[in-house]
Design an enzyme around this catalytic site. Structure first.
Site, PDB file in Angstrom:
ATOM      1  CD  GLU A 107      -2.749   1.191   2.474  1.00 37.34           C
ATOM      2  OE1 GLU A 107      -2.667   0.287   3.326  1.00 37.34           O
ATOM      3  OE2 GLU A 107      -3.507   2.179   2.578  1.00 37.34           O
TER       4      GLU A 107
ATOM      5  NE  ARG B 109       3.667  -7.377  10.451  1.00 40.30           N
ATOM      6  CZ  ARG B 109       3.036  -6.705   9.489  1.00 40.30           C
ATOM      7  NH1 ARG B 109       2.026  -7.241   8.851  1.00 40.30           N
ATOM      8  NH2 ARG B 109       3.428  -5.499   9.167  1.00 40.30           N
TER       9      ARG B 109
ATOM     10  CE  LYS C  40       3.038   0.149   4.867  1.00 44.39           C
ATOM     11  NZ  LYS C  40       2.557  -0.019   3.497  1.00 44.39           N
TER      12      LYS C  40
HETATM   13  P1  ATP Z   1       2.545  -2.086   7.895  1.00 43.10           P
HETATM   14  O1  ATP Z   1       1.916  -2.770   9.047  1.00 43.10           O
HETATM   15  O2  ATP Z   1       3.992  -1.802   8.066  1.00 43.10           O
HETATM   16  O3  ATP Z   1       1.749  -0.911   7.412  1.00 43.10           O
HETATM   17  P2  ATP Z   1       1.383  -3.594   5.802  1.00 43.10           P
HETATM   18  O4  ATP Z   1       1.273  -5.066   5.868  1.00 43.10           O
HETATM   19  O5  ATP Z   1       0.173  -2.785   5.971  1.00 43.10           O
HETATM   20  O6  ATP Z   1       2.546  -3.158   6.753  1.00 43.10           O
HETATM   21  P3  ATP Z   1       1.690  -3.394   2.997  1.00 43.10           P
HETATM   22  O7  ATP Z   1       2.171  -2.236   2.223  1.00 43.10           O
HETATM   23  O8  ATP Z   1       0.271  -3.781   2.882  1.00 43.10           O
HETATM   24  O9  ATP Z   1       2.078  -3.120   4.494  1.00 43.10           O
HETATM   25  O10 ATP Z   1       2.632  -4.642   2.749  1.00 43.10           O
HETATM   26  C1  ATP Z   1       2.946  -5.187   1.485  1.00 43.10           C
HETATM   27  C2  ATP Z   1       3.365  -6.612   1.689  1.00 43.10           C
HETATM   28  O11 ATP Z   1       4.480  -6.698   2.567  1.00 43.10           O
HETATM   29  C3  ATP Z   1       2.253  -7.432   2.302  1.00 43.10           C
HETATM   30  O12 ATP Z   1       2.174  -8.666   1.628  1.00 43.10           O
HETATM   31  C4  ATP Z   1       2.677  -7.618   3.721  1.00 43.10           C
HETATM   32  O13 ATP Z   1       2.174  -8.807   4.248  1.00 43.10           O
HETATM   33  C5  ATP Z   1       4.199  -7.616   3.610  1.00 43.10           C
HETATM   34  N1  ATP Z   1       4.798  -7.170   4.865  1.00 43.10           N
HETATM   35  C6  ATP Z   1       4.568  -6.009   5.515  1.00 43.10           C
HETATM   36  N2  ATP Z   1       5.249  -5.977   6.673  1.00 43.10           N
HETATM   37  C7  ATP Z   1       5.930  -7.142   6.762  1.00 43.10           C
HETATM   38  C8  ATP Z   1       6.812  -7.716   7.733  1.00 43.10           C
HETATM   39  N3  ATP Z   1       7.135  -7.076   8.854  1.00 43.10           N
HETATM   40  N4  ATP Z   1       7.324  -8.935   7.482  1.00 43.10           N
HETATM   41  C9  ATP Z   1       7.017  -9.585   6.344  1.00 43.10           C
HETATM   42  N5  ATP Z   1       6.190  -9.118   5.400  1.00 43.10           N
HETATM   43  C10 ATP Z   1       5.649  -7.903   5.596  1.00 43.10           C
HETATM   44 MG    MG Z   2      -1.474  -2.090   5.204  1.00 39.39          MG
END
Ligand code: ATP
Ligand code: MG
Length: 556
Positions: free
Chosen positions: A35, A261, A271
Site C-alpha cells: 500500500e 511477519r 508504517k
Molecule cells: P505495515 O503494518 O507496516 O503498514 P502492511 O502489511 O500494511 O505493513 P503493505 O504495504 O500492505 O504493508 O505490505 C505489502 C506486503 O508486505 C504485504 O504482503 C505484507 O504482508 C508484507 N509485509 C509487511 N510488513 C511485513 C513484515 N514485517 N514482514 C514480512 N512481510 C511484511
Molecule cells: Mg497495510
C-alpha cells in the site's frame, strides 16, 4: 537479486513445487502489493525476496501492484520511493506496474453482481452501530435492519453512493454472509465505503472506494496470480478471499498462503508508527539512517546483498519471532569485510608530538588497502611529527591488560613506528591536550631490534596532512527490545541513537562518493553520507562496528 541458487527452501516453496509437479499450475505467478502509504521497510524486504525469488527460481512472474484503495493515506512520493527501493534491491517486476485502482470499474461491476445475487446490500447504520452489531468472539452479531432490502433498492442506493448523494459514513456496501460466523471477517464485511477524497491515480472520478478484502482477491484473479502470499494477520481473511471469488463470475482462483511477519528487536515495523517518527521530527525523514526502512538502511550504508543475505538466513515460516538486530548487522559486516577498503580515521582526537623527529617532519608511508586482497591496491598515507590518535587509546596509568599507549610504555602506530609516551600537557580543566612521545626510528614496519615485544597497535592520522571530518555514530533507536508492545513507544526512544563526533580522516577521503564504504581501522565500517557529505565538509555514517559490542555496553 542474487542469481545464486537459493540455499534455503521453505513450506511455500514446497507447495509451489507440488503444484508444478502435479500440473495444477504450469507456471507460477506471484505479486508484491504494497500500500503506498509509507516507505518500504526491512519487513517488506522479506516479502519482496520471497515473492520475486520464487518467480525467479521457478521461471515464473512477479507483479508489482500498488494496493491503492485508501487515497486519504497514500501519495505519489510513496509510489516513487517503493519503485526506487525495489530497483535498488535488484527486483524487476513483470510487465507494467499494476494498481488496484486500474480495476475500479471492474470491481464496481462485481459489486453489482453480488447485489444482483442478493449477496450484498447498502447499509445505513452508522460506523458505531455497525461495530455494535458485529458482536464479539464470544457473542454472535446481529443483523442490520437494512439487511433485507430488495435487489432493486440496493441497486438504486449503491448508484446514489457512487453519485455522491450520501455523506461519508452515512452508507456503505456490505456483503451478506453470516452475522453469527465464528470468523469475524465473515460477519457481513464492508465492501465499499464513501470517501470524498482525491485519488493519486483516478483523481475525482470516484467517491466510493472498495475495501482491501474485496479488492485484493479480485485483483489477484484478474492478474492470473497463482499463489498470493501474505502475512499471518490475514489468515482469517482467507475465508473472505475465497468467499468473494466463489460468488462472482471470474476465471481462476488464486490461493492465499500466510507466513509470519519479520519483527526486529529494538525496532518498529508499522508504517503508521514510522510515519509518526517522521512527522513528529524524531528522525530526519524516512531515509534517516536509524530507520529500518530500505531508504534508511541504504543511506546508512547497507548493501542490497546484505539485506538479501539476511532474508535468506531468517527463512520463511509460520512461527512468530523477533529477530536480533545482531543478525542483520552480521550480514553487512561480512559483506563489507570483503569489499570495503581500509583507511584510518580518528574520531575523538588527541594530539601527539613525536619530539624525536625534526620539526616539520613529514613522510609518506605505503599501505595496503586490504590486508587479504592485494587486488585492492595500495595508497600513500602521510605521517608527520604531529599526529592524532583516539583519546581512548591513551591512559596515563593502566593495568597490564590495557594494550594501548600508556605513559612510559611503548605502542605501535599501525603501519608505522613504535613510539613511547613520555609526558602530557593538560589544560586548566585537567584534560590532556598533548602527549609527547619519542619514536624508535628502526621500527618502521619491522619489529624492534632488541627482541622486546610491543603488543599494542593503535591507529592515527597526520595532524598536518589529514582532513577534518564529521562522524555520525548510530545506535538503536529504541531502548526496549520490543517497542511496539509498549503503550507509548516514544517513551522508549534511545537518547543516544545519534552521536555526532568531529575528528580527522586520511587526506583523499574528501573525494569519497555517497554511500562508498570504508573500514576505518579499529573503528568500524563507515560510508559517506548521501545527504550531508561534501568535499569541503566530509560526513561519514557509521554503518556498523567491527564486532557486536552492544551486549557488552548495556551490561556496563
Ligand atoms: P505495515 O503494518 O507496516 O503498514 P502492511 O502489511 O500494511 O505493513 P503493505 O504495504 O500492505 O504493508 O505490505 C505489502 C506486503 O508486505 C504485504 O504482503 C505484507 O504482508 C508484507 N509485509 C509487511 N510488513 C511485513 C513484515 N514485517 N514482514 C514480512 N512481510 C511484511
Ligand atoms: Mg497495510
Amino acid at each position: 537479486m542474487s542469481k545464486a541458487e537459493p540455499r534455503s527452501t521453505n513450506f511455500i516453496r514446497h507447495i509451489i513445487e507440488k503444484d508444478l509437479a502435479s500440473g495444477k499450475h504450469r507456471s507460477v505467478h506471484t505479486r508484491f502489493s504494497p500500500e503506498p502509504n509509507g516507505y518500504l521497510h526491512i519487513g517488506h524486504a522479506k516479502s519482496i525476496f520471497l515473492n520475486f525469488g520464487i518467480a525467479q527460481d521457478y521461471q515464473g512472474q512477479c507483479n508489482l501492484r500498488f494496493d491503492d484503495t485508501n487515497p486519504v493515506k497514500e501519495n505519489i512520493e510513496y509510489i516513487e520511493s517503493i519503485k526506487r527501493d525495489l530497483q535498488w534491491l535488484g527486483c524487476n517486476w513483470s510487465g507494467d506496474i499494476h494498481y488496484s485502482s486500474d480495476y475500479f470499474d471492474t470491481l464496481y461491476e462485481y459489486a453489482l453482481e453480488l447485489i444482483g445475487k442478493g449477496l450484498a446490500y447498502v447499509d445505513q447504520l452508522s460506523p458505531d452501530e455497525i461495530r455494535e452489531h458485529r458482536g464479539t468472539l464470544t457473542r454472535p452479531g446481529q443483523n442490520s435492519p437494512y439487511r433485507d432490502r430488495s435487489v432493486e433498492e440496493n441497486r438504486v442506493l449503491f448508484a446514489k453512493m457512487r453519485n455522491g448523494e450520501f455523506a461519508e459514513s452515512c452508507a456503505c456496501l456490505r456483503a451478506k454472509i453470516d452475522m453469527t460466523s465464528p470468523f469475524m471477517v465473515m460477519r457481513d464485511p464492508v465492501l465499499y465505503r464513501i470517501r470524498f477524497a482525491y485519488h493519486h491515480q483516478t483523481g475525482d472520478t470516484w467517491c466510493i472506494y472498495p475495501m482491501y478484502d474485496f479488492t485484493h482477491c479480485i485483483s489477484d484473479a484478474l492478474e492470473g496470480i497463482t499463489h498470493s502470499l501474505c502475512t499471518l494477520e490475514f489468515q482469517e481473511n482467507r475465508q473472505l478471499y475465497n468467499w468473494i471469488l466463489d460468488h462472482i463470475t471470474i476465471d481462476g482462483h488464486p490461493q492465499q498462503y500466510e507466513f509470519s511477519r519479520l519483527n526486529l528487536e529494538y525496532a518498529i515495523m508499522s508504517k503508521r508508527k514510522l510515519n509518526l517518527l517522521v512527522t513528529e521530527k524524531i528522525v530526519e525523514g524516512w531515509d534517516d539512517p536509524r530507520m529500518p526502512t530500505i531508504a534508511g538502511l541504504r543511506r546508512r550504508g547497507y548493501t542490497a546483498n546484505s539485506i538479501y543475505e539476511f532474508c535468506q538466513r531468517i527463512g520463511v515460516t509460520k512461527q512468530d519471532s523477533n529477530v536480533e538486530m545482531a543478525a542483520l548487522e552480521a550480514c553487512i559486516r561480512e559483506d563489507l569485510n570483503e569489499r570495503a577498503p581500509r583507511a584510518m580515521a580518528v574520531i575523538d582526537p588527541v594530539r601527539i608530538v613525536i619530539e624525536s623527529l625534526p620539526a616539520g617532519h613529514e613522510q609518506d608511508i605505503l599501505m595496503r588497502n586490504h590486508i587479504k586482497n592485494p587486488d585492492m591496491g595500495t595508497r600513500l598515507v602521510a605521517f608527520s611529527r604531529d599526529i592524532f590518535i583516539d583519546r581512548s587509546d591513551f591512559c596515563e596509568e593502566a593495568k597490564e591488560q590495557y594494550k594501548r599507549l600508556v605513559l612510559g610504555k611503548e605502542v605501535r602506530l599501525r603501519n608505522s613506528y613504535v613510539i613511547k609516551a613520555e609526558r602530557v600537557r593538560k589544560d586548566t580543566h585537567g584534560t590532556i591536550t598533548t602527549i609527547f612521545c619519542r619514536h624508535d626510528p628502526d621500527t618502521l614496519n619491522k619489529d624492534p631490534s632488541n627482541k622486546r615485544k610491543v603488543k599494542g597497535v593503535i591507529h592515527w592520522v597526520s595532524a598536518t596532512r589529514s582532513i577534518f571530518a564529521e562522524f555520525r555514530l548510530y545506535n538503536r533507536l529504541f531502548i526496549a527490545v520490543n517497542p511496539s508492545i509498549e503503550s507509548n513507544v516514544f517513551s522508549m526512544l534511545n537518547p543516544d541513537s545519534l552521536i555526532i563526533r568531529r575528528g580527522f580522516v586520511e587526506a583523499g577521503l574528501e573525494s569519497a562518493k555517497a554511500g562508498e564504504p570504508f573500514q576505518f581501522e579499529r573503528e568500524g565500517y563507515f560510508c559517506a553520507d548521501s545527504r550531508y557529505f561534501t568535499p569541503a565538509y566530509p560526513v561519514f555514517n557509521r554503518i556498523v562496528g567491527l564486532r557486536d559490542t552492544f551486549l557488552a555496553k548495556v551490561r556496563m
